[in-house]
Design a protein around this motif. Structure first.
Motif, PDB file in Angstrom:
ATOM      1  N   THR A  83       0.794  -1.227   0.000  1.00  9.93           N
ATOM      2  CA  THR A  83       0.000   0.000   0.000  1.00  9.93           C
ATOM      3  C   THR A  83       0.830   1.284   0.000  1.00  9.93           C
ATOM      4  O   THR A  83       0.244   2.368   0.000  1.00  9.93           O
ATOM      5  CB  THR A  83      -0.901   0.044   1.253  1.00  9.93           C
ATOM      6  N   GLY A  84       2.153   1.163   0.016  1.00 15.19           N
ATOM      7  CA  GLY A  84       2.980   2.370   0.173  1.00 15.19           C
ATOM      8  C   GLY A  84       3.234   3.114  -1.121  1.00 15.19           C
ATOM      9  O   GLY A  84       4.373   3.381  -1.483  1.00 15.19           O
ATOM     10  N   LYS A 107      -5.270 -10.782   6.564  1.00 15.51           N
ATOM     11  CA  LYS A 107      -5.666 -11.935   5.729  1.00 15.51           C
ATOM     12  C   LYS A 107      -5.004 -11.840   4.354  1.00 15.51           C
ATOM     13  O   LYS A 107      -4.507 -12.816   3.810  1.00 15.51           O
ATOM     14  CB  LYS A 107      -7.184 -11.931   5.528  1.00 15.51           C
ATOM     15  N   ALA A 108      -5.032 -10.653   3.787  1.00 19.87           N
ATOM     16  CA  ALA A 108      -4.455 -10.472   2.443  1.00 19.87           C
ATOM     17  C   ALA A 108      -2.949 -10.730   2.475  1.00 19.87           C
ATOM     18  O   ALA A 108      -2.400 -11.397   1.584  1.00 19.87           O
ATOM     19  CB  ALA A 108      -4.754  -9.060   1.925  1.00 19.87           C
ATOM     20  N   LEU A 109      -2.289 -10.225   3.505  1.00 22.25           N
ATOM     21  CA  LEU A 109      -0.828 -10.407   3.581  1.00 22.25           C
ATOM     22  C   LEU A 109      -0.466 -11.885   3.738  1.00 22.25           C
ATOM     23  O   LEU A 109       0.494 -12.376   3.129  1.00 22.25           O
ATOM     24  CB  LEU A 109      -0.262  -9.582   4.741  1.00 22.25           C
ATOM     25  N   ILE A 110      -1.271 -12.600   4.514  1.00 20.97           N
ATOM     26  CA  ILE A 110      -1.011 -14.043   4.689  1.00 20.97           C
ATOM     27  C   ILE A 110      -1.261 -14.769   3.373  1.00 20.97           C
ATOM     28  O   ILE A 110      -0.486 -15.637   2.958  1.00 20.97           O
ATOM     29  CB  ILE A 110      -1.879 -14.613   5.838  1.00 20.97           C
ATOM     30  N   ASN A 140       5.556  -1.089   3.136  1.00 16.15           N
ATOM     31  CA  ASN A 140       4.304  -1.838   3.364  1.00 16.15           C
ATOM     32  C   ASN A 140       4.143  -2.995   2.372  1.00 16.15           C
ATOM     33  O   ASN A 140       3.023  -3.321   2.000  1.00 16.15           O
ATOM     34  CB  ASN A 140       3.055  -0.953   3.247  1.00 16.15           C
ATOM     35  N   CYS A 141       5.218  -3.589   1.941  1.00 21.47           N
ATOM     36  CA  CYS A 141       5.105  -4.633   0.921  1.00 21.47           C
ATOM     37  C   CYS A 141       5.780  -5.901   1.433  1.00 21.47           C
ATOM     38  O   CYS A 141       6.929  -5.841   1.875  1.00 21.47           O
ATOM     39  CB  CYS A 141       5.775  -4.172  -0.371  1.00 21.47           C
ATOM     40  N   ARG A 150      -0.419  -2.985  -7.890  1.00 30.48           N
ATOM     41  CA  ARG A 150      -1.258  -4.009  -8.510  1.00 30.48           C
ATOM     42  C   ARG A 150      -0.604  -5.399  -8.492  1.00 30.48           C
ATOM     43  O   ARG A 150      -1.251  -6.396  -8.757  1.00 30.48           O
ATOM     44  CB  ARG A 150      -1.554  -3.618  -9.964  1.00 30.48           C
ATOM     45  N   LEU A 151       0.711  -5.462  -8.185  1.00 30.62           N
ATOM     46  CA  LEU A 151       1.428  -6.724  -8.385  1.00 30.62           C
ATOM     47  C   LEU A 151       0.985  -7.872  -7.472  1.00 30.62           C
ATOM     48  O   LEU A 151       1.062  -9.029  -7.885  1.00 30.62           O
ATOM     49  CB  LEU A 151       2.938  -6.499  -8.302  1.00 30.62           C
ATOM     50  N   PRO A 152       0.495  -7.611  -6.250  1.00 30.43           N
ATOM     51  CA  PRO A 152      -0.005  -8.765  -5.473  1.00 30.43           C
ATOM     52  C   PRO A 152      -1.083  -9.530  -6.239  1.00 30.43           C
ATOM     53  O   PRO A 152      -1.125 -10.769  -6.203  1.00 30.43           O
ATOM     54  CB  PRO A 152      -0.571  -8.117  -4.208  1.00 30.43           C
ATOM     55  N   TRP A 153      -1.948  -8.821  -6.941  1.00 30.27           N
ATOM     56  CA  TRP A 153      -2.987  -9.473  -7.743  1.00 30.27           C
ATOM     57  C   TRP A 153      -2.410 -10.044  -9.036  1.00 30.27           C
ATOM     58  O   TRP A 153      -2.607 -11.205  -9.367  1.00 30.27           O
ATOM     59  CB  TRP A 153      -4.102  -8.469  -8.061  1.00 30.27           C
ATOM     60  N   VAL A 154      -1.626  -9.223  -9.738  1.00 24.98           N
ATOM     61  CA  VAL A 154      -1.130  -9.617 -11.064  1.00 24.98           C
ATOM     62  C   VAL A 154      -0.155 -10.776 -10.960  1.00 24.98           C
ATOM     63  O   VAL A 154      -0.228 -11.743 -11.722  1.00 24.98           O
ATOM     64  CB  VAL A 154      -0.402  -8.425 -11.744  1.00 24.98           C
TER      65      VAL A 154
END
Ligand code: SF4
Length: 612
Positions: free
Chosen positions: A74-75, A222-225, A287-288, A486-490
């Motif tokens: 999120t940073g 949850k998302a980070l896990i 934050n990544c 966007r990279l966590p999703w992509v």
């Protein structure tokens, strides 16, 4: 308001004055933040026809309702302005502590108007602003600048700066933070330089005011896990985007020799496995938990942070097959403060132009050669300082240089911005994505190529146009406005379903996917409206990919002979316009503008175009 502060800080750089402005709540709801908020501010407050490097241009920093909070990558900070490179809407995102500190300062946006007559550092603490002399920093590279500012303002201060490229108004200068973080490909660093702002420092101390802190933190965790448990996570942590070199070679989309080819004989020397064997560090944005900045030592033994795009464009695309050499050019780019992708497309154009005899008055009779790292590095410095006629010419990027000396038929750009690292001789969908990207040819809005090579890659179908729009909505509309990576999703497949929940717990507003898609479309139509206003009209010629992909077929690799087809591309563009509710010339129709809540742009647009 929760999740947003509802405040922007307006800085009149000429008068050295500042004020806090409460912007309309409707803007937050309809445009979220980041890119969306920047576009809304630009439409409202920028004088139409403003000179991009003049005081009337607005430099806008914006965050969104998720940026700077705990959660998935999120940073991020959005930096936007009218582009000196393209003359239209321009922006980019940077992973930086600035985002976190802006959140703590209680600001959704900072707008810089006017221009200083002397170099300044703008030092923001909460909403208190000091304009401090930057005489001692002007001329310094970005790394030295930030090191000195960190000694002055602390390790955790949010700091962004420009280097010599921004000061010298190089048309593809970027805004830099934390050594390898760079954003604003369409010359946003030059806009900062034109205002003589060397650096902006921000520190805040407010706690974010969220609708439901507790549930937000649960969802973020949850998302980070989930990210860490995704099957591709371990390999991602080894190679980041560098795995793409081998994939691009296999699929004939690796740019080589100024996009003459989609394969490169020396690809092994610059690929992800070579990078792994040289890796000395790994870093990334705040934050990544999937940091992708892979650091190697360049040919001078200095650290350089790599990703696929800069290695492909400063490697295969200029004929370089040693990673340490590509890393060297990349590191020069980060230090002098310009876009390393545009450096790649500009150098590759220059080599082709020099070999065609177009640069006789600039290269002193010594033709530039593919892979000549020493000369290319010299030229890279000359560009940043505009210190030679050649450097001065190339500081205009390939799109500007070719207008002076010829060679626009092999300038690999759309709307003036160099294409990022995907050859499209055999990828019409990716060509459409580049051609319709709202800042010029950048992949961040619709990286459709991976889907395309697996799905009837030679088709010019309506389905393909729809896929480009779907990705533009999510990547270019939503992630750029959340404002998060966007990279966590992509890249590792984080479920998108986390995002409406995170938004809800942050703001208290329940957005359905239909709402969010409409929001993405609204931002797209608004950015197009800004382009139309600034260009004084519109033509579908602006939405065409580079000529080379049509006229000069591939000669190597399994797809030798492939090229784009004009008639079929035009059909694809028609599908795209039709699905977007834009007319045959790429102008949003009256009905579309009304549906998206953009009636307020209609009177202005009617001055330039006939609305359908
Ligand atoms: S995935 Fe990479 S680009 Fe995205 S936030 Fe993390 S370090 Fe930055």
């Amino acid at each position: 308001m929760k999740g947003w502060s509802g405040r922007l800080l307006w800085l009149d750089v000429t008068r050295r004055e500042s004020k806090v402005v409460n912007y309309p709540a409707e803007w937050a709801l309809m445009y979220l933040g980041g890119r969306g908020l920047a576009a809304r501010i630009m439409w409202e407050y920028m004088k139409p026809g403003a000179e991009p490097l003049g005081p009337d241009n607005l430099l806008i920093f914006a965050i969104g309702p998720l940026s700077g909070l705990p959660g998935p990558s999120t940073g991020k900070l959005q930096v936007a302005a009218k582009s000196p490179l393209t003359g239209g809407y321009g922006d980019g995102n940077i992973g930086t502590l600035f985002s976190n500190e802006m959140r703590k300062a209680g600001l959704d946006a900072i707008v810089f108007s006017g221009a200083s007559d002397k170099p300044v550092i703008i030092n923001i603490e909460g909403t208190k602003v000091d304009f401090e002399s930057a005489d001692d920093l002007w001329g310094l590279d970005t790394w030295t600048t930030e090191e000195r500012l960190r000694k002055r303002y602390g390790r955790f201060a949010g700091i962004v700066e420009i280097g010599p490229a921004g000061e010298n108004l190089v048309k593809f200068a970027t805004v830099i933070s934390q050594e390898g973080r760079s954003g604003g490909r369409p010359g946003i660093g030059a806009v900062m330089g034109s205002k003589k702002i060397k650096a902006v420092v921000i520190r805040g101390s407010e706690k974010a005011d969220l609708y439901d802190d507790k549930q937000y933190n649960v969802e973020a965790a949850k998302a980070l896990i989930e990210i860490k448990n995704r099957p591709g996570y371990q390999f991602w942590m080894r190679q980041g985007t560098m795995y793409t070199i081998d994939w691009a070679q296999e699929t004939s989309v690796l740019p080589a020799y100024n996009f003459d080819e989609g394969v490169f004989e020396g690809f092994k020397g610059i690929d992800g496995f070579t990078m792994e064997s040289m890796k000395v560090d790994q870093r990334g944005c705040p934050n990544c938990n999937m940091q992708c900045g892979n650091v190697v030592l360049d040919r001078e033994g200095v650290k350089s942070e790599l990703d696929y795009e800069n290695v492909a464009l400063l490697g295969s695309n200029v004929g370089i097959d040693h990673l340490a050499d590509a890393a060297y050019l990349n590191r020069i780019g980060d230090q002098v403060g310009y876009d390393t992708e545009s450096l790649g497309t500009t150098l590759s154009w220059a080599i082709e132009a020099s070999q065609a005899g177009l640069l006789k008055d600039y290269d002193g009779g010594h033709k530039l050669e593919w892979g000549d790292i020493k000369t290319l590095a010299d030229v890279a410095y000359q560009i940043a300082r505009r210190s030679t006629p050649l450097g001065n010419l190339l500081a205009e990027a390939s799109s500007g240089a070719c207008r002076k000396v010829g060679g626009c038929d092999f300038s690999m750009d759309v709307k003036g911005l160099g294409v990022s690292a995907y050859d499209c001789h055999a990828a019409p969908g990716m060509a459409l994505a580049f051609a319709t990207s709202p800042i010029g040819a950048h992949h961040k809005d619709a990286w459709v190529i991976s889907w395309e090579v697996q799905n009837d890659r030679f088709a010019y179908s309506k389905e393909k146009a729809a896929k480009v729009i779907e990705l533009q909505r999510i990547r270019g509309g939503l992630f750029e406005s959340f404002t998060t990576c966007r990279l966590p999703w992509v890249e590792v497949g984080l479920s998108l379903d986390h995002y409406p929940l995170l938004l809800y717990y942050s703001t208290g507003v329940k957005y359905s996917w239909d709402d969010l898609y409409a929001l993405g479309d609204r931002i797209y139509a608004l950015m197009r409206a800004i382009w139309i206003r600034e260009k004084g009209g519109w033509s579908r010629d602006y939405d065409m990919p580079p000529v080379k992909w049509f006229k000069k077929p591939l000669t190597k690799g399994p797809l030798a002979g492939a090229h784009l087809d004009y008639d079929k591309y035009n059909q694809l563009l028609d599908y795209y316009y039709d699905l977007r509710g834009w007319d045959h010339n790429g102008v949003p129709t009256r009905e579309t503008l009304h549906r998206l809540g953009l009636d307020y742009v209609i009177p202005e647009l009617e001055k330039y175009v006939r609305l359908g």
